[in-house]
Design an enzyme around this catalytic site. Structure first.
Site, PDB file in Angstrom:
ATOM      1  N   HIS A 195       1.233  -1.172  -0.213  1.00  0.00           N
ATOM      2  CA  HIS A 195      -0.238   0.382  -0.175  1.00  0.00           C
ATOM      3  C   HIS A 195       0.903   1.211   0.164  1.00  0.00           C
ATOM      4  O   HIS A 195       0.237   2.327  -0.430  1.00  0.00           O
ATOM      5  CB  HIS A 195      -1.140  -0.077   0.970  1.00  0.00           C
ATOM      6  N   GLU A 437     -10.880 -10.484  -4.366  1.00  0.00           N
ATOM      7  CA  GLU A 437      -9.529 -10.310  -4.326  1.00  0.00           C
ATOM      8  C   GLU A 437      -8.882 -12.095  -3.679  1.00  0.00           C
ATOM      9  O   GLU A 437      -7.745 -12.132  -3.201  1.00  0.00           O
ATOM     10  CB  GLU A 437      -9.420  -9.462  -3.729  1.00  0.00           C
ATOM     11  N   ASP A 461      -4.597  -8.176  -4.491  1.00  0.00           N
ATOM     12  CA  ASP A 461      -4.923  -9.731  -3.587  1.00  0.00           C
ATOM     13  C   ASP A 461      -5.070 -10.540  -4.058  1.00  0.00           C
ATOM     14  O   ASP A 461      -4.903 -11.718  -3.818  1.00  0.00           O
ATOM     15  CB  ASP A 461      -5.546  -9.216  -1.966  1.00  0.00           C
ATOM     16  N   CYS A 508     -10.392  -3.311 -10.123  1.00  0.00           N
ATOM     17  CA  CYS A 508      -9.425  -1.795  -9.404  1.00  0.00           C
ATOM     18  C   CYS A 508      -7.906  -1.873  -8.551  1.00  0.00           C
ATOM     19  O   CYS A 508      -7.269  -1.511  -8.211  1.00  0.00           O
ATOM     20  CB  CYS A 508     -10.713  -1.717  -8.369  1.00  0.00           C
TER      21      CYS A 508
END
Ligand code: PEP
Ligand code: MG
Length: 574
Positions: A195, A437, A461, A508
């Site tokens: 992240h 995910e 993920d 996404c």
């Protein structure tokens, strides 16, 4: 002597600036010199921190006094207050600042270490144990100091930016970079879809990670070039190299500004297929930037960033204001807000401090929300209240089981009832979607299709869990492969199932924002791409040049291949 380091490129672009060494371990603070002109300010920074901590302790004392806390808690707080007033701690740290011209955090930690050494000599076990209290008080002070803009250097006058050099950074730290003129960052560890890297890309801050021991190799204030596209860091470059990089940087900026012309173009392929290019955002303020570069809406708002890096979590009203502001920045456009995806590399301060043996497989995302019903309900009420102000879609992260979907939907139903009782308005027909995910979700899509209004594939993920590689671990980063046949099949079958059942599916994850994959995803059938705003124009350019009629049959054939070399060849020819 100039030298070059190689790491993982995680955020494109070139940054040229001076090193600012930081360390994230709370008491392993960075050390920097304070010029005589700034000594007074550094001393008041320490004084302000002492006053803030005094206020915190007084507040805690009042809270324990009014509750039924054990009297020992009050006694500890008194002891901490006394330590705060002890000349051996704060006054001694002040002396270090003035004499050694160092920063306040460093002075405090130096003094703490001296005191601890003295404590270790004490025979009395009770008194010896009190060193833990000294550490706790210093930790409180350092935390306040680090939260203070003082810990990042002020804007430089020479026009060059600052390059942050750290062992590792938390995603929430990277968020504050935009306010500090940070031109780039480099770290010892990290993976391309951690992240921290995602936030860097969303802010267009060039970054290179996984440089192993860069902190030991560079010094404060040294000049470095960060080439975030190639994963190269050049320390103390010579004139010729510096000039070349200044030139490349200017060229890149020119290319970017040319792309801006596409902001108002509709993302339609050569053969007339309409595509939606949506934005991934981390903070409400990102929404207006996304709109200004022509995003068709928000495809993923990662709400956990509203909760991270703070002591007191946002309540329902604060969340409502944040969500409403995003909807208001995107009038008439869809805004997909994801419920809290806390856990793994996104931890909450204090609240989520349980040591987990394997955080990526632990109490993350929807699992966490279902285990914290009060928090989840507050978020759902805030979201539903915001739905009255625009086209909101609610997205649930990391679903794997039908009972998780059912429980999440039941919570949403209950939140709606509560708002009805309170006579507060919301969009009764708000659409609810699920992230795909976890491989289990992609392999058992029927249960999602039957229960939800839309799906969004989180490739970051999905790849991590399909290939069993930690997305934050640089040692396995080379195995992170969106083109692995297993990954492509899961992504392909999810998109195609969506098309078959008329259920909207978006991607996404980072794969959607990488122009290298745009044609492939279009060929598989994807029409909704959500990415960090900085990537929208480049992806749009690919969409405008694509002929889906031509690509689709080739992409279908590619999905059936399971020999990586053939697959890659076919991908390159696409
Ligand atoms: C993903 O996993 O691809 C995703 C978009 O979610 P996050 O990166 O926040 O885990
Ligand atoms: Mg995810």
């Amino acid at each position: 002597m100039p030298f070059t380091l190689h790491g993982l490129p995680v955020s494109n672009g070139i940054a040229i600036g001076h090193v600012h060494l930081v360390s994230h371990a709370l008491l392993e603070v960075s050390h920097y010199h304070v010029t005589p002109k700034h000594l007074k300010a550094e001393l008041s920074r320490l004084d302000d921190a002492v006053e803030t901590v005094r206020g915190e302790l007084t507040g805690l004392k009042a809270a324990t006094a009014s509750g039924h806390a054990h009297s020992e808690v009050g006694a500890f707080l008194d002891l901490h207050m006394m330590l705060l007033d002890d000349p051996m701690l704060v006054d001694a740290a002040r002396a270090h600042i003035s004499e050694r011209r160092c920063n306040a955090e460093w002075a405090l930690v130096q003094q703490m270490e001296q005191l601890i050494e003295q404590f270790d000599q004490i025979e009395d076990a009770y008194l010896r144990e009190r060193k833990a209290d000294v550490v706790q008080v210093v930790e409180r002070l350092v935390k306040v100091l680090l939260g203070h803009p003082g810990h990042l250097p002020p804007k430089r006058r020479d026009g060059l930016g600052t390059i942050v050099v750290a062992h590792d950074l938390a995603p929430a730290d990277t968020l504050s970079f935009r306010d500090h003129n940070i031109a780039g960052f480099i770290t010892d560890v990290g993976g391309p879809t951690s992240h921290t890297a995602i936030v860097a890309r969303s802010q267009s801050i060039p970054a290179v990670v996984a440089l192993r021991n860069v902190r030991q190799l560079v010094e404060d204030d040294e000049l470095v070039i960060v080439d975030g596209t190639r994963g190269v860091v050049i320390v103390e470059p010579d004139e010729r190299v510096l000039e070349e990089y200044h030139l490349r940087k200017a060229e890149l900026e020119l290319e970017r500004s040319k792309l801006k012309r596409l902001a108002n173009a509709k993302p339609t392929t050569l053969d007339g297929e309409e595509v939606e290019l949506l934005a991934n955002i981390e903070m409400p303020a990102d929404a207006s930037h996304a709109k200004s570069i022509g995003a068709d809406g928000v495809g993923l708002y990662r709400t956990e960033f509203l909760f991270m890096g703070r002591e007191v979590l946002p309540d329902e009203d604060e969340q409502f204001e944040a969500y409403r502001s995003v909807l208001k920045s995107m009038p008439g456009k869809p805004v997909t807000i994801r419920t809290l995806d806390i856990g793994a590399d996104k931890a909450l301060n204090g609240v989520n401090q349980r040591m987990e043996p394997n955080p990526a497989l632990g109490l993350r995302a929807i699992r966490y929300s279902l285990s914290e019903p009060q928090m989840f309900m507050a978020q759902l009420r805030a979201l539903l209240r915001a739905s009255h102000y625009g086209h909101l879609k609610i997205l649930i992260p990391m679903l794997a089981h039908a009972h998780e979907i059912d429980q999440a939907l039941a919570f949403i139903g209950r939140a709606k009832e509560q708002l009805k009782d309170r006579k507060q308005k919301f969009d009764a027909g708000v659409q609810i979607g699920g992230m795909i995910e976890v491989p289990a979700a992609a392999l058992a899509l029927g249960m999602f299709v039957r229960r939800l209004h839309f799906l969004s594939i989180g490739t970051n993920d999905l790849i991590q869990y399909t290939l069993a590689i930690d997305r934050t671990d640089e040692a396995v980063a080379h195995l992170y492969d969106p083109l692995h046949p297993a990954v492509l099949r899961l992504v392909g079958s999810t998109i195609q199932t969506g098309v078959r059942f008329g259920l909207p599916v978006s991607v996404c994850g980072e794969m959607a924002g990488d122009p290298a994959y745009t044609r492939l995803l279009l060929g598989i059938g994807l029409r909704q791409f959500s990415m960090h705003p900085a990537q929208i124009l480049e992806v749009k350019q690919e969409v405008l040049r694509a002929d889906v009629g031509d690509i689709a049959p080739k992409a279908q054939r590619l999905l059936k291949m399971d020999e990586p070399s053939r697959l890659r060849e076919a991908f390159e020819r696409l």
